[in-house]
Design an enzyme around this catalytic site. Structure first.
Site, PDB file in Angstrom:
ATOM      1  N   ALA A   1      23.560  -3.377  26.364  1.00  0.00           N
ATOM      2  CA  ALA A   1      25.341  -2.730  26.534  1.00  0.00           C
ATOM      3  C   ALA A   1      24.136  -1.417  25.590  1.00  0.00           C
ATOM      4  CB  ALA A   1      25.616  -3.827  25.048  1.00  0.00           C
TER       5      ALA A   1
ATOM      6  N   ARG B   1      -3.675  24.310  34.383  1.00  0.00           N
ATOM      7  CA  ARG B   1      -4.152  25.359  34.988  1.00  0.00           C
ATOM      8  C   ARG B   1      -4.048  25.859  36.332  1.00  0.00           C
ATOM      9  NH1 ARG B   1      -8.442  21.249  34.801  1.00  0.00           N
ATOM     10  NH2 ARG B   1      -8.608  21.457  36.907  1.00  0.00           N
TER      11      ARG B   1
ATOM     12  N   GLU C   1      19.563  13.406  28.979  1.00  0.00           N
ATOM     13  CA  GLU C   1      18.145  12.193  29.072  1.00  0.00           C
ATOM     14  C   GLU C   1      18.553  11.381  27.883  1.00  0.00           C
ATOM     15  OE1 GLU C   1      15.621  10.179  31.432  1.00  0.00           O
ATOM     16  OE2 GLU C   1      16.948  11.253  32.131  1.00  0.00           O
ATOM     17  N   ASP C   2      18.384   9.856  27.608  1.00  0.00           N
ATOM     18  CA  ASP C   2      18.003   9.571  26.434  1.00  0.00           C
ATOM     19  C   ASP C   2      18.885  10.316  25.432  1.00  0.00           C
ATOM     20  OD1 ASP C   2      16.324   7.756  28.438  1.00  0.00           O
ATOM     21  OD2 ASP C   2      14.327   7.799  27.468  1.00  0.00           O
TER      22      ASP C   2
ATOM     23  N   ALA D   1      23.055   2.813  28.850  1.00  0.00           N
ATOM     24  CA  ALA D   1      22.742   2.411  30.384  1.00  0.00           C
ATOM     25  C   ALA D   1      23.472   1.412  30.673  1.00  0.00           C
ATOM     26  CB  ALA D   1      21.311   2.689  30.712  1.00  0.00           C
TER      27      ALA D   1
ATOM     28  N   LYS E   1      10.668  13.542  34.033  1.00  0.00           N
ATOM     29  CA  LYS E   1      11.752  13.352  35.163  1.00  0.00           C
ATOM     30  C   LYS E   1      11.525  14.603  36.139  1.00  0.00           C
ATOM     31  CE  LYS E   1      14.285  10.951  35.089  1.00  0.00           C
ATOM     32  NZ  LYS E   1      15.380  10.372  34.787  1.00  0.00           N
TER      33      LYS E   1
ATOM     34  N   ARG F   1      16.321   7.599  21.727  1.00  0.00           N
ATOM     35  CA  ARG F   1      16.376   6.852  22.284  1.00  0.00           C
ATOM     36  C   ARG F   1      15.437   6.686  24.042  1.00  0.00           C
ATOM     37  NH1 ARG F   1      17.858   3.741  26.005  1.00  0.00           N
ATOM     38  NH2 ARG F   1      19.042   5.412  27.192  1.00  0.00           N
TER      39      ARG F   1
ATOM     40  N   ASN G   1      14.015  -0.342  31.086  1.00  0.00           N
ATOM     41  CA  ASN G   1      12.979   0.200  31.100  1.00  0.00           C
ATOM     42  C   ASN G   1      12.123  -0.148  30.892  1.00  0.00           C
ATOM     43  OD1 ASN G   1      14.092   2.985  31.841  1.00  0.00           O
ATOM     44  ND2 ASN G   1      14.767   2.842  30.480  1.00  0.00           N
TER      45      ASN G   1
ATOM     46  N   ARG H   1     -11.947  17.294  46.118  1.00  0.00           N
ATOM     47  CA  ARG H   1     -12.683  17.814  44.982  1.00  0.00           C
ATOM     48  C   ARG H   1     -12.263  16.987  43.774  1.00  0.00           C
ATOM     49  NH1 ARG H   1     -14.618  22.991  41.802  1.00  0.00           N
ATOM     50  NH2 ARG H   1     -12.790  23.600  42.691  1.00  0.00           N
TER      51      ARG H   1
ATOM     52  N   ASP I   1      22.445  10.481  32.438  1.00  0.00           N
ATOM     53  CA  ASP I   1      21.225  10.268  33.447  1.00  0.00           C
ATOM     54  C   ASP I   1      21.569   8.613  33.052  1.00  0.00           C
ATOM     55  OD1 ASP I   1      19.579   9.577  35.822  1.00  0.00           O
ATOM     56  OD2 ASP I   1      18.217   9.298  34.167  1.00  0.00           O
ATOM     57  N   ASP I   2      21.552   7.792  32.010  1.00  0.00           N
ATOM     58  CA  ASP I   2      21.608   6.890  31.725  1.00  0.00           C
ATOM     59  C   ASP I   2      22.844   6.752  32.083  1.00  0.00           C
ATOM     60  OD1 ASP I   2      19.325   6.921  29.818  1.00  0.00           O
ATOM     61  OD2 ASP I   2      19.700   8.675  29.153  1.00  0.00           O
TER      62      ASP I   2
ATOM     63  N   TYR J   1       5.721   9.421  35.195  1.00  0.00           N
ATOM     64  CA  TYR J   1       6.705   9.208  33.976  1.00  0.00           C
ATOM     65  C   TYR J   1       6.852   7.020  33.939  1.00  0.00           C
ATOM     66  CZ  TYR J   1      11.649   8.954  33.371  1.00  0.00           C
ATOM     67  OH  TYR J   1      13.203   8.971  32.579  1.00  0.00           O
TER      68      TYR J   1
END
Length: 455
Positions: free
Chosen positions: A322, A99, A262-263, A325, A191, A173, A441, A65, A285-286, A120
């Site tokens: 540079a 919800r 992250e970032d 990451a 993420k 960033r 990215n 639905r 993570d980077d 993402y």
């Protein structure tokens, strides 16, 4: 009976949950709300009879639905002709998340290929840019510079007794979009949605976190609708004091949690990793996550080139990017090469000579003023590049033509770097099968694919 409230045990996804709520409180809680999927027994035990339509629907019927409505509404949900369809889809999915979290993740799991780019990258970049306007219901936690001295008590405001995974950002960033301040919370939410849908982590044990230390984005500082602190970013010891307090607080309440950074801008990404990696269960993570994927891919490329794995330290690698990451990947690759060569100082120096790093200003050499300290180990010597016919600031295509690399690795925030001219220059590579890894990215500043391939 607990404080006048009845508690019930329900099972969802084979994970029993003790519910201390009933009636409308359950229907208003996305963690436990199943909507019309509540059985008649559950409706009686949880005081839900009469609060839902009488038909009991299976999860499959609910999803069917919803998907019909989604396909019909995704066009109408656009906020004007300039609003991307992807953002309209995100709005609809986000309302479902608000919800009924169980159904939200079922939809995401069953349609992961279609909706991963919605929750993402690349759509999350648009979400972060517009988050102050899109915000309807809080998700995750916000710690700010104004909360100094209060964080230890604040962590107990989160309702989950156990948290397994935290994704935290300071919004400095976000992808290739720069400083988005408090709006960067969208990257942490997205993420963790992937971790739940693709890795099976319990959604009630994840926590997206935003650490708001201000923003240097002048547009946001002047925007009256911006939801974050409208002051310039903290720096130096003041900044570290906020992050230190946050880390101490979350690990005091949840000693076994994993914290993913992250970032964070390059300036802090490496420093914070070195500051906490020996004390807390954390990673960046980077710097580390992307590096792990890159190492696996490059080792696979050596095999695809028909070479023995011991030849990996001989690979000539040109890197576009540079940032945290890019330098994180290069550092990891250098360490891997050095281990293969004997894991000593000589091996480490030899491995470092296999990289040519190109940033927005071109090839990085020792002749450059104000080299980023993290990129300095990979700055090429001036005499060496003179012999190669290169110079400080040489363009990517110039570097590819002269170096003739085995691998071209993209880890930039800028799209379109691997132009036709660059790819044609790679035909002269000394390798019979040069490898191309476009891992930048994707953003509205230029979309770049995120998968590796072979030319």
């Amino acid at each position: 009976m607990l404080s006048g409230r009845r508690s019930f045990t329900t099972t969802e996804g084979h994970r029993p949950s003790l519910v201390h709520k009933r009636s409308l409180d359950i229907l208003h809680d996305p963690w436990f709300n199943k909507g019309t999927a509540f059985s008649m027994t559950e409706r009686d035990r949880l005081d839900l009879r009469g609060l839902l339509p009488p038909t009991v629907m299976s999860h499959e019927m609910q999803i069917e639905r919803f998907m019909v409505d989604l396909k019909r509404l995704e066009v109408n949900a656009r906020d004007g002709p300039s609003d991307p369809y992807a953002l309209a889809k995100w709005r609809i999915l986000n309302r479902l998340h608000d919800r009924n979290e169980t159904m939200y993740y079922k939809v995401l799991i069953n349609n992961i290929e279609e909706y991963a780019p919605i929750v993402y990258t690349p759509t999350v970049g648009l979400v972060c840019q517009n988050y102050s306007g899109l915000f309807r219901r809080p998700r995750g936690m916000y710690f700010s510079a104004a909360d100094r001295g209060e964080m230890m008590s604040m962590v107990y405001n989160w309702p989950a007794e156990q948290v397994d995974m935290i994704v935290v950002t300071d919004g400095s960033r976000i992808l290739g979009l720069g400083d988005l301040g408090v709006q960067g919370i969208g990257i942490a939410i997205g993420k963790l949605d992937l971790y739940v849908a693709a890795a099976g982590i319990n959604p009630q044990r994840v926590l997206p976190v935003m650490i708001d230390v201000g923003t240097n984005n002048e547009k946001l500082l002047k925007d009256p609708l911006y939801l974050g602190l409208q002051e310039h970013r903290l720096d130096g010891d003041e900044y570290l004091a906020v992050i230190d307090e946050f880390m101490e607080a979350v690990f005091t309440r949840w000693p076994h949690v994993i914290v993913q950074f992250e970032d964070f801008q390059s300036k802090w990404a490496f420093k914070l990793l070195q500051r906490y990696r020996s004390t807390y269960r954390m990673f960046n993570d980077d710097v580390q996550g992307t590096a792990g994927v890159a190492i696996a891919g490059l080792l696979g490329a050596v095999r695809a080139q028909g070479k023995p794995m011991i030849d990996f330290p001989k690979q000539k690698i040109v890197v576009a990017g540079a940032g945290s990451a890019g330098i994180g990947v290069v550092n990891a690759l250098r360490k891997t090469m050095a281990r293969m060569l004997g894991n000593n100082e000589s091996a480490f120096d030899s491995a470092g000579s296999q990289f040519w790093v190109v940033d927005a200003e071109g090839l990085i050499t020792e002749a450059r003023d104000n080299i980023d300290p993290d990129a300095r180990p990979f700055a090429r010597k001036v005499k060496e590049i003179d012999r190669q016919g290169l110079r400080e600031g040489a363009s990517l295509v110039e570097v590819v033509k002269q170096v003739k690399p085995d691998v071209l690795l993209g880890l930039s925030a800028v799209g379109g770097l691997f132009s036709k001219e660059v790819l044609e220059a790679l035909k002269d590579s000394t390798s019979t099968r040069p490898a191309i890894f476009a891992m930048s990215n994707p953003t509205k500043n230029g979309i770049v694919i995120q998968t590796g391939s072979h030319l």
